[in-house]
Design an enzyme around this catalytic site. Structure first.
Site, PDB file in Angstrom:
ATOM      1  N   CYS A  83      48.339  67.265  46.035  1.00 28.85           N
ATOM      2  CA  CYS A  83      48.483  67.356  44.585  1.00 28.85           C
ATOM      3  C   CYS A  83      48.053  68.731  44.071  1.00 28.85           C
ATOM      4  O   CYS A  83      46.983  69.226  44.431  1.00 28.85           O
ATOM      5  CB  CYS A  83      47.663  66.277  43.892  1.00 28.85           C
ATOM      6  SG  CYS A  83      47.773  66.317  42.092  1.00 28.85           S
ATOM      7  N   CYS A  89      41.390  67.731  38.664  1.00 30.50           N
ATOM      8  CA  CYS A  89      41.466  66.337  38.215  1.00 30.50           C
ATOM      9  C   CYS A  89      40.380  65.490  38.867  1.00 30.50           C
ATOM     10  O   CYS A  89      40.047  65.671  40.044  1.00 30.50           O
ATOM     11  CB  CYS A  89      42.845  65.776  38.556  1.00 30.50           C
ATOM     12  SG  CYS A  89      43.059  64.044  38.109  1.00 30.50           S
ATOM     13  N   CYS A  92      41.311  61.753  42.128  1.00 35.54           N
ATOM     14  CA  CYS A  92      41.223  61.646  43.585  1.00 35.54           C
ATOM     15  C   CYS A  92      40.144  62.590  44.104  1.00 35.54           C
ATOM     16  O   CYS A  92      39.923  63.651  43.534  1.00 35.54           O
ATOM     17  CB  CYS A  92      42.549  62.027  44.239  1.00 35.54           C
ATOM     18  SG  CYS A  92      43.939  60.973  43.799  1.00 35.54           S
ATOM     19  N   GLN A 288      45.045  44.535  39.325  1.00 36.41           N
ATOM     20  CA  GLN A 288      44.955  45.464  40.445  1.00 36.41           C
ATOM     21  C   GLN A 288      46.079  46.485  40.345  1.00 36.41           C
ATOM     22  O   GLN A 288      47.238  46.132  40.106  1.00 36.41           O
ATOM     23  CB  GLN A 288      45.044  44.710  41.777  1.00 36.41           C
ATOM     24  CG  GLN A 288      43.899  43.747  42.027  1.00 36.41           C
ATOM     25  CD  GLN A 288      42.588  44.443  42.361  1.00 36.41           C
ATOM     26  OE1 GLN A 288      42.473  45.673  42.282  1.00 36.41           O
ATOM     27  NE2 GLN A 288      41.580  43.670  42.726  1.00 36.41           N
ATOM     28  N   PHE A 317      35.329  35.145  38.137  1.00 36.87           N
ATOM     29  CA  PHE A 317      35.889  36.449  37.752  1.00 36.87           C
ATOM     30  C   PHE A 317      37.404  36.425  38.004  1.00 36.87           C
ATOM     31  O   PHE A 317      37.965  37.304  38.641  1.00 36.87           O
ATOM     32  CB  PHE A 317      35.229  37.592  38.531  1.00 36.87           C
ATOM     33  CG  PHE A 317      33.729  37.551  38.551  1.00 36.87           C
ATOM     34  CD1 PHE A 317      32.993  38.136  37.531  1.00 36.87           C
ATOM     35  CD2 PHE A 317      33.052  36.915  39.585  1.00 36.87           C
ATOM     36  CE1 PHE A 317      31.603  38.095  37.551  1.00 36.87           C
ATOM     37  CE2 PHE A 317      31.658  36.870  39.604  1.00 36.87           C
ATOM     38  CZ  PHE A 317      30.936  37.462  38.580  1.00 36.87           C
ATOM     39  N   ASN A 322      45.088  35.874  39.190  1.00 32.52           N
ATOM     40  CA  ASN A 322      45.647  36.549  40.358  1.00 32.52           C
ATOM     41  C   ASN A 322      45.460  35.746  41.649  1.00 32.52           C
ATOM     42  O   ASN A 322      46.369  35.676  42.482  1.00 32.52           O
ATOM     43  CB  ASN A 322      44.997  37.930  40.507  1.00 32.52           C
ATOM     44  CG  ASN A 322      45.648  38.780  41.579  1.00 32.52           C
ATOM     45  OD1 ASN A 322      46.826  39.073  41.523  1.00 32.52           O
ATOM     46  ND2 ASN A 322      44.856  39.174  42.578  1.00 32.52           N
ATOM     47  N   GLU A 338      36.317  33.214  33.786  1.00 31.69           N
ATOM     48  CA  GLU A 338      36.427  34.631  33.470  1.00 31.69           C
ATOM     49  C   GLU A 338      35.601  34.944  32.227  1.00 31.69           C
ATOM     50  O   GLU A 338      35.448  34.105  31.339  1.00 31.69           O
ATOM     51  CB  GLU A 338      37.901  34.994  33.240  1.00 31.69           C
ATOM     52  CG  GLU A 338      38.179  36.343  32.629  1.00 31.69           C
ATOM     53  CD  GLU A 338      37.647  37.497  33.464  1.00 31.69           C
ATOM     54  OE1 GLU A 338      37.079  38.423  32.861  1.00 31.69           O
ATOM     55  OE2 GLU A 338      37.790  37.482  34.708  1.00 31.69           O
ATOM     56  N   ASP A 365      30.111  33.724  30.431  1.00 34.42           N
ATOM     57  CA  ASP A 365      29.405  34.937  30.834  1.00 34.42           C
ATOM     58  C   ASP A 365      28.778  34.646  32.194  1.00 34.42           C
ATOM     59  O   ASP A 365      27.778  33.927  32.290  1.00 34.42           O
ATOM     60  CB  ASP A 365      28.328  35.287  29.803  1.00 34.42           C
ATOM     61  CG  ASP A 365      27.544  36.538  30.178  1.00 34.42           C
ATOM     62  OD1 ASP A 365      27.780  37.093  31.281  1.00 34.42           O
ATOM     63  OD2 ASP A 365      26.682  36.956  29.384  1.00 34.42           O
ATOM     64  N   CYS A 411      34.988  45.666  45.009  1.00 32.64           N
ATOM     65  CA  CYS A 411      35.374  47.074  44.847  1.00 32.64           C
ATOM     66  C   CYS A 411      34.150  47.982  44.952  1.00 32.64           C
ATOM     67  O   CYS A 411      34.240  49.171  44.667  1.00 32.64           O
ATOM     68  CB  CYS A 411      36.074  47.283  43.507  1.00 32.64           C
ATOM     69  SG  CYS A 411      35.073  46.846  42.067  1.00 32.64           S
TER      70      CYS A 411
END
Length: 455
Positions: A83, A89, A92, A288, A317, A322, A338, A365, A411
């Site tokens: 890139c 930036c 990444c 996602q 969550f 999904n 959620e 919550d 994540c």
């Protein structure tokens, strides 16, 4: 010699001396690790095996951070970033590393971190699943572009945030974004700069969905009719679903025009093909970003949980469903919970759209006291897909839930490792650990772990 930083003279600031350090490994955030005077030194941009000239920019009692000046002996895994915006930036940070080397590093970092921070014994090699990988470029189906209006030039800048800064880096292409979205950057910037009220434009969200391309333009005040017509013409030319979003979050669809004022705006959706599920979502809410990887991840979660008819499965969550919706397709009784009310309502609508009456969604919550929640009780299996903070508070109710299997989608390996210690302390064992390459060219590590209750 590879040169990375050109020092600018600064008479008012005492700069540290340049150092030459040998980089031995990477940390889980992708920074090179070296040693200097008994301290660990983290060097962003350096790779293992390289001798780096650096300058210390931050010193703590047990570690220091340094900026990379140059590399004398580039590692075999070093590549030229693809890139053109890479050095500015903030999106990444691992494009300087070969894709296969990135994946190997991330898997090793994941397994090591779980073993280290969860107090688990080293994860056996036969428990490490085959990594979930796909195309390392053009994988993102969504991006949020920041804007800033320059009063001096009367120009609206459109791009991404610079690394560790609020400064906008103007972008004309992004090789990790879907090509069709990346190609919109330049015409979109030109178009927005034709508006009379361009100073009122906030961020712009671009989405590639299964039902077309969507652009959501955030506005801080009502646009004049001439601007509305201009934007509508742009959307028609590029065949975009174009929506405006005001300060309250209210969406107004400009193109295609709605038949009546009562008609609901068109929402983007994606399919989970293997389970014939359609998931709609509201712009701004979480989904996602890597569609191909998400599909594979859902498939693996179903395979690991092995849902059976009549089982009670809890999905915490759950977002817009999904995982919940595909699990319900397997005839299990699924409960999705959620913390974002709007996503709960969308998940309920998605269940209706998919003709599923064996899945129920609740708002709660999940970091609070759950003892009075009607849905909390004995379950057969549990799926967790929390944000970066993890699911520590929710796991305090394991004794009440007693699932036989737990699939944890993460994540953030650090919070995953911390939460793993809770599961291990409650009698669970690690049955599978899988690296998920959700974010190639970045240091971010997505992971899936299967826990099973010991006998």
């Amino acid at each position: 010699m590879a040169q990375f930083f050109k020092e600018k003279p600064n008479k008012s600031k005492q700069l540290s001396a340049k150092l030459t350090l040998d980089v031995t490994q990477l940390d889980h955030l992708g920074a090179g690790i070296a040693q200097h005077q008994g301290k660990v030194v983290f060097v962003a941009g350096a790779l293992p095996g390289e001798r780096a000239t650096v300058q210390l920019v931050e010193q703590k009692k047990s570690y220091a951070k340094a900026k990379l000046i140059s590399i004398a002996n580039p590692a075999p895994s070093r590549v030229t970033p693809f890139c053109q915006h890479y050095s500015q930036c903030g999106g990444c940070d691992l494009q300087h590393m070969d894709t296969q080397a990135q994946r190997e590093h991330k898997q090793t970092a994941l397994v090591d971190l779980i073993a280290k921070l969860s107090s688990a014994e080293a994860v056996a090699e036969n428990l490490v699943a085959t990594p979930i990988v796909d195309d390392a470029w053009h994988y993102r189906r969504r991006a949020r572009l920041a804007t800033v209006f320059d009063k001096n030039t009367q120009r609206l800048q459109l791009g991404f945030r610079a690394a560790s800064s609020n400064k906008i880096v103007e972008i004309n292409q992004c090789p990790v974004l879907a090509t069709s979205l990346s190609e919109l950057f330049t015409p979109l910037a030109v178009n927005l700069n034709q508006l009379k009220a361009k100073a009122s434009i906030g961020h712009v969200e671009l989405t590639q969905a299964d039902n077309g391309h969507f652009a959501v333009v955030r506005v801080t005040k009502n646009l004049p009719n001439s601007d509305i017509r201009w934007l509508t013409g742009f959307a028609e030319k590029h065949q975009l679903h174009l929506l405006l979003q005001d300060d309250t979050g209210q969406l107004t669809q400009l193109y295609p025009a709605l038949a009546t004022t009562e008609q609901a705006v068109t929402l983007p959706f994606y399919h989970l093909v293997s389970e014939s599920v359609r998931c709609s979502f509201t712009p701004g809410n979480f989904v996602q970003v890597n569609g191909a990887i998400n599909q594979a991840m859902v498939n693996q979660a179903i395979d690991w949980l092995d849902p059976q008819a009549g089982e009670r499965i809890l999905d915490l969550f759950c977002g817009v469903g999904n995982f919940s919706l595909p699990l319900a397709k397997k005839a299990a009784q699924v409960i999705g919970v959620e913390g974002v009310p709007e996503m709960v309502e969308q998940a309920k609508q998605n269940a209706l759209d998919n003709h599923l009456d064996n899945v129920t969604f609740y708002h709660a919550d999940l970091s609070a006291d759950l003892s009075e929640q009607a849905w909390l009780g004995k379950i057969d299996k549990l799926l967790l897909d929390p944000a970066r903070a993890g699911a520590y508070e929710s796991l305090q109710w394991l004794q009440k839930m007693q699932p036989k299997k737990v699939v944890y989608v993460s994540c953030n390996p650090a919070s995953l490792a911390r939460d793993s210690s809770v599961l291990l302390a409650n009698g669970y064992r690690i049955a599978q650990v899988g690296f998920v390459d959700m974010f190639p060219q970045t240091h971010h590590i997505e992971a899936m772990v299967l826990f099973e209750l010991g006998k």
